[in-house]
Scaffold this motif. Structure first.
Motif, PDB file in Angstrom:
ATOM      1  N   THR A 180     -14.477  -9.921  12.170  1.00 36.77           N
ATOM      2  CA  THR A 180     -12.514  -9.947  11.990  1.00 36.77           C
ATOM      3  C   THR A 180     -12.620  -9.069  10.828  1.00 36.77           C
ATOM      4  OG1 THR A 180     -12.679 -11.439  13.731  1.00 36.77           O
ATOM      5  CG2 THR A 180     -10.640 -10.886  12.304  1.00 36.77           C
ATOM      6  N   PRO A 181     -11.589  -8.525  10.605  1.00 44.36           N
ATOM      7  CA  PRO A 181     -11.096  -7.252   9.488  1.00 44.36           C
ATOM      8  C   PRO A 181     -10.521  -8.850   8.505  1.00 44.36           C
ATOM      9  CG  PRO A 181     -10.859  -5.569  11.462  1.00 44.36           C
ATOM     10  CD  PRO A 181     -10.926  -7.064  11.982  1.00 44.36           C
ATOM     11  N   ILE A 182     -10.126  -8.356   7.345  1.00 46.75           N
ATOM     12  CA  ILE A 182      -9.222  -9.412   6.264  1.00 46.75           C
ATOM     13  C   ILE A 182      -8.700  -7.954   5.620  1.00 46.75           C
ATOM     14  CG2 ILE A 182      -9.418 -10.285   4.672  1.00 46.75           C
ATOM     15  CD1 ILE A 182     -12.306 -11.425   5.178  1.00 46.75           C
ATOM     16  N   ARG A 183      -7.191  -8.587   5.662  1.00 46.34           N
ATOM     17  CA  ARG A 183      -6.722  -7.535   5.492  1.00 46.34           C
ATOM     18  C   ARG A 183      -5.597  -9.050   4.044  1.00 46.34           C
ATOM     19  NH1 ARG A 183      -7.894  -2.837   6.185  1.00 46.34           N
ATOM     20  NH2 ARG A 183      -6.051  -2.650   5.427  1.00 46.34           N
ATOM     21  N   LEU A 184      -6.021  -8.055   3.348  1.00 47.13           N
ATOM     22  CA  LEU A 184      -4.849  -9.320   2.033  1.00 47.13           C
ATOM     23  C   LEU A 184      -3.536  -8.037   1.384  1.00 47.13           C
ATOM     24  CD1 LEU A 184      -7.859 -11.231   0.219  1.00 47.13           C
ATOM     25  CD2 LEU A 184      -6.163 -11.724   1.813  1.00 47.13           C
ATOM     26  N   GLY A 185      -2.949  -8.179   1.116  1.00 47.38           N
ATOM     27  CA  GLY A 185      -1.770  -7.852   0.011  1.00 47.38           C
ATOM     28  C   GLY A 185      -0.889  -6.909   1.006  1.00 47.38           C
ATOM     29  N   TRP A 186      -0.206  -5.769   0.321  1.00 49.92           N
ATOM     30  CA  TRP A 186       0.463  -4.464   1.043  1.00 49.92           C
ATOM     31  C   TRP A 186       1.056  -3.619  -0.220  1.00 49.92           C
ATOM     32  CZ3 TRP A 186       1.966  -3.855   5.574  1.00 49.92           C
ATOM     33  CH2 TRP A 186       2.474  -2.970   6.521  1.00 49.92           C
ATOM     34  N   PRO A 187       0.400  -1.789   0.271  1.00 48.51           N
ATOM     35  CA  PRO A 187       0.126  -1.655  -0.956  1.00 48.51           C
ATOM     36  C   PRO A 187       1.730  -1.006  -1.109  1.00 48.51           C
ATOM     37  CG  PRO A 187      -0.451  -0.170   1.807  1.00 48.51           C
ATOM     38  CD  PRO A 187       0.366  -2.045   1.923  1.00 48.51           C
ATOM     39  N   ALA A 188       1.934  -1.266  -2.522  1.00 49.93           N
ATOM     40  CA  ALA A 188       2.362  -0.916  -3.473  1.00 49.93           C
ATOM     41  C   ALA A 188       2.958   0.358  -3.965  1.00 49.93           C
ATOM     42  CB  ALA A 188       2.464  -1.900  -4.519  1.00 49.93           C
ATOM     43  N   CYS A 189       2.355   1.041  -3.691  1.00 44.84           N
ATOM     44  CA  CYS A 189       1.958   2.808  -4.394  1.00 44.84           C
ATOM     45  C   CYS A 189       1.924   3.706  -3.080  1.00 44.84           C
ATOM     46  CB  CYS A 189       0.953   3.014  -4.880  1.00 44.84           C
ATOM     47  SG  CYS A 189       0.266   2.887  -4.302  1.00 44.84           S
ATOM     48  N   ASP A 190       3.037   4.864  -2.820  1.00 50.16           N
ATOM     49  CA  ASP A 190       2.506   5.541  -1.706  1.00 50.16           C
ATOM     50  C   ASP A 190       1.317   6.872  -2.571  1.00 50.16           C
ATOM     51  OD1 ASP A 190       4.562   4.723  -0.788  1.00 50.16           O
ATOM     52  OD2 ASP A 190       6.428   5.880  -1.482  1.00 50.16           O
ATOM     53  N   ASP A 191       0.274   6.821  -1.075  1.00 48.16           N
ATOM     54  CA  ASP A 191      -0.847   8.444  -1.793  1.00 48.16           C
ATOM     55  C   ASP A 191       0.236   9.157  -0.713  1.00 48.16           C
ATOM     56  OD1 ASP A 191      -2.750   9.086  -2.290  1.00 48.16           O
ATOM     57  OD2 ASP A 191      -4.175   7.691  -1.392  1.00 48.16           O
ATOM     58  N   PRO A 192       0.432  10.467  -1.988  1.00 48.19           N
ATOM     59  CA  PRO A 192       0.608  11.287  -0.706  1.00 48.19           C
ATOM     60  C   PRO A 192      -0.340  11.901  -0.453  1.00 48.19           C
ATOM     61  CG  PRO A 192       0.828  11.861  -3.303  1.00 48.19           C
ATOM     62  CD  PRO A 192       0.534  10.351  -3.344  1.00 48.19           C
ATOM     63  N   ALA A 193      -1.621  11.716  -0.876  1.00 43.95           N
ATOM     64  CA  ALA A 193      -3.048  12.656  -0.344  1.00 43.95           C
ATOM     65  C   ALA A 193      -3.024  11.823   2.174  1.00 43.95           C
ATOM     66  CB  ALA A 193      -4.174  12.292  -0.382  1.00 43.95           C
ATOM     67  N   LEU A 194      -2.476  10.784   1.702  1.00 44.14           N
ATOM     68  CA  LEU A 194      -2.633   9.880   3.426  1.00 44.14           C
ATOM     69  C   LEU A 194      -1.192   9.633   3.619  1.00 44.14           C
ATOM     70  CD1 LEU A 194      -5.500   7.982   2.466  1.00 44.14           C
ATOM     71  CD2 LEU A 194      -5.830   9.837   3.829  1.00 44.14           C
TER      72      LEU A 194
ATOM     73  N   PRO B 155      -0.602   2.673   6.411  1.00 47.44           N
ATOM     74  CA  PRO B 155      -0.742   1.643   4.732  1.00 47.44           C
ATOM     75  C   PRO B 155      -1.351   0.673   5.104  1.00 47.44           C
ATOM     76  CG  PRO B 155       1.413   2.268   4.621  1.00 47.44           C
ATOM     77  CD  PRO B 155       1.003   2.432   6.091  1.00 47.44           C
ATOM     78  N   VAL B 156      -1.631   0.045   6.634  1.00 47.57           N
ATOM     79  CA  VAL B 156      -2.302  -1.191   6.512  1.00 47.57           C
ATOM     80  C   VAL B 156      -4.186  -0.763   6.904  1.00 47.57           C
ATOM     81  CG1 VAL B 156      -2.422  -3.816   8.255  1.00 47.57           C
ATOM     82  CG2 VAL B 156      -0.523  -2.519   6.309  1.00 47.57           C
ATOM     83  N   GLN B 157      -4.087   0.222   6.976  1.00 48.32           N
ATOM     84  CA  GLN B 157      -5.040   0.731   7.782  1.00 48.32           C
ATOM     85  C   GLN B 157      -6.666   1.462   7.059  1.00 48.32           C
ATOM     86  OE1 GLN B 157      -4.350   3.512  11.474  1.00 48.32           O
ATOM     87  NE2 GLN B 157      -3.657   1.970  12.720  1.00 48.32           N
ATOM     88  N   ARG B 158      -5.576   2.000   5.812  1.00 45.68           N
ATOM     89  CA  ARG B 158      -6.510   2.149   4.963  1.00 45.68           C
ATOM     90  C   ARG B 158      -7.418   0.976   3.946  1.00 45.68           C
ATOM     91  NH1 ARG B 158      -1.674   4.095   0.539  1.00 45.68           N
ATOM     92  NH2 ARG B 158      -0.561   5.204   2.129  1.00 45.68           N
ATOM     93  N   GLY B 159      -8.784   1.745   3.571  1.00 45.93           N
ATOM     94  CA  GLY B 159      -8.941   0.457   3.237  1.00 45.93           C
ATOM     95  C   GLY B 159      -9.098   0.340   1.960  1.00 45.93           C
ATOM     96  N   TYR B 160      -9.353  -0.881   0.580  1.00 47.82           N
ATOM     97  CA  TYR B 160      -9.362  -1.141   0.102  1.00 47.82           C
ATOM     98  C   TYR B 160     -10.047   0.005  -1.456  1.00 47.82           C
ATOM     99  CZ  TYR B 160      -7.528  -6.101   1.688  1.00 47.82           C
ATOM    100  OH  TYR B 160      -7.362  -6.018   2.672  1.00 47.82           O
TER     101      TYR B 160
END
Length: 348
Positions: free
Chosen positions: A250-264, A269-274
């Motif tokens: 089961t995927p482990i999800r922690l935190g939430w993106p605190a910055c914006d990635d213009p490349a994506l 954001p929740v589907q991104r890797g760490y």
């Protein structure tokens, strides 16, 4: 001798005729329940109504006295007779219900089944009394064991004594008469109401999570403050687009993106890797380690030629080409370089 319905009707008519001088409303009140009363009297024992109650005229005189127009003693007897009539009616209705419920329990009447449960009620009665004493002597919530002033051992001793007393009282209940029997029934009703209230109280405690003397405490999750995850390999290099899974996949999800990635811009954001924000990594990659070269190798650790002693010409060799013997100066310890490091000298 069985009293027929016609005899009861004739008896009632003669009573009404004897009371004809009374107001119609009073006469109806006095003879309203008379047919039912006569039927119950006839069913109790053999004999005619005259043998049991006297002549209709005498019975009418007693009813007249009950209305306040005769002897007070006769009025009391008539009042008692009316009370007995009402009690007899209630008893007859209870008997009919008892007979209907009996087959459900495998007996002729439900009362026969309940009599088999008397010993269980004696023990339950003692337990309810002990729990009532617990509620009166303690301020905390009720538990499963009786306690006196918070002491379970004392409460169990009192409960044992109450069981003995309840069994003794239960075996002598048929001998009780008058107010003693009514007092026993009233106390049983009070205990039944207390049992209902105690069960409701325990149910409320279970719903609220309050557990018999244990207070709930909150434990803070150490991962509540995690905003991002940074994974490093054994060389101290940051691993990007890493994903975490538990032992079940089961995927482990922690935190939430605190910055914006213009490349994506179109990726959730929740589907991104760490890590979500690689530019905010707490540790920077280390520079590659360079092994030191032996002194006199002609090349410094930084890749620049080293200095030679005065009078010695530097030599250079191509990588992979051996140096011919006889053309390479032979080192001599006669000249020392900086920090006492011997430098080679040219010899013929």
């Amino acid at each position: 001798m069985t009293v027929t319905g016609q005899e009861i009707t004739d008896y009632v008519e003669r009573v009404r005729t004897a009371l004809a001088d009374l107001p119609p409303q009073v006469r109806e009140e006095l003879t309203e329940d008379l047919p039912e009363h006569l039927a119950e009297v006839a069913a109790e024992a053999d004999g005619s109504l005259v043998d049991r109650l006297g002549t209709p005229e005498a019975y009418a005189a007693e009813l007249r006295a009950a209305a306040g127009a005769g002897d007070p003693a006769a009025g009391r007897r008539a009042l008692e007779r009316r009370i007995a009539t009402m009690l007899g009616r209630a008893r007859a209705r209870v008997d009919r219900v008892d007979a209907r419920l009996g087959p459900l329990f495998g007996h002729d009447t439900a009362g026969e089944f309940l009599r088999l449960l008397r010993p269980a009620w004696w023990v339950a009665r003692a337990y309810l009394v002990a729990m009532m004493l617990t509620a009166l002597s303690t301020d905390g919530p009720l538990g499963l064991l009786p306690r006196l002033d918070g002491h379970a051992f004392v409460g169990l001793l009192v409960f044992a004594g109450l069981v003995c007393g309840s069994v003794w009282l239960g075996r002598r209940t048929p001998e009780l008469r008058s107010w003693r029997r009514w007092a026993l029934h009233a106390s049983s009703a009070v205990l039944a109401l207390f049992a209902i209230a105690a069960v409701a109280n325990v149910d409320d405690q279970a719903r609220s999570g309050y557990g018999y003397g244990y207070e709930t405490t909150s434990v803070q999750n150490p991962y509540d403050q995690v905003q991002d995850v940074y994974v490093y390999d054994s060389e101290g290099r940051l691993v990007e687009n890493a994903r975490l899974f538990d032992q079940n996949g089961t995927p482990i999800r922690l935190g939430w993106p605190a910055c914006d990635d213009p490349a994506l811009p179109d990726v959730n954001p929740v589907q991104r890797g760490y890590p979500y924000c690689p530019q905010q990594a707490p540790f920077r990659p280390r520079p590659p380690a360079v092994a030191p070269l032996p002194p006199g190798s002609g090349v410094s650790p930084g890749g620049s030629p080293t200095a030679t002693a005065p009078g010695v010409a530097p030599t250079a060799t191509a990588p992979g080409n051996p140096v011919p013997t006889g053309s390479v100066p032979v080192a001599s310890p006669s000249v020392s370089g900086p920090a006492g490091v011997p430098l080679p000298t040219a010899t013929g």
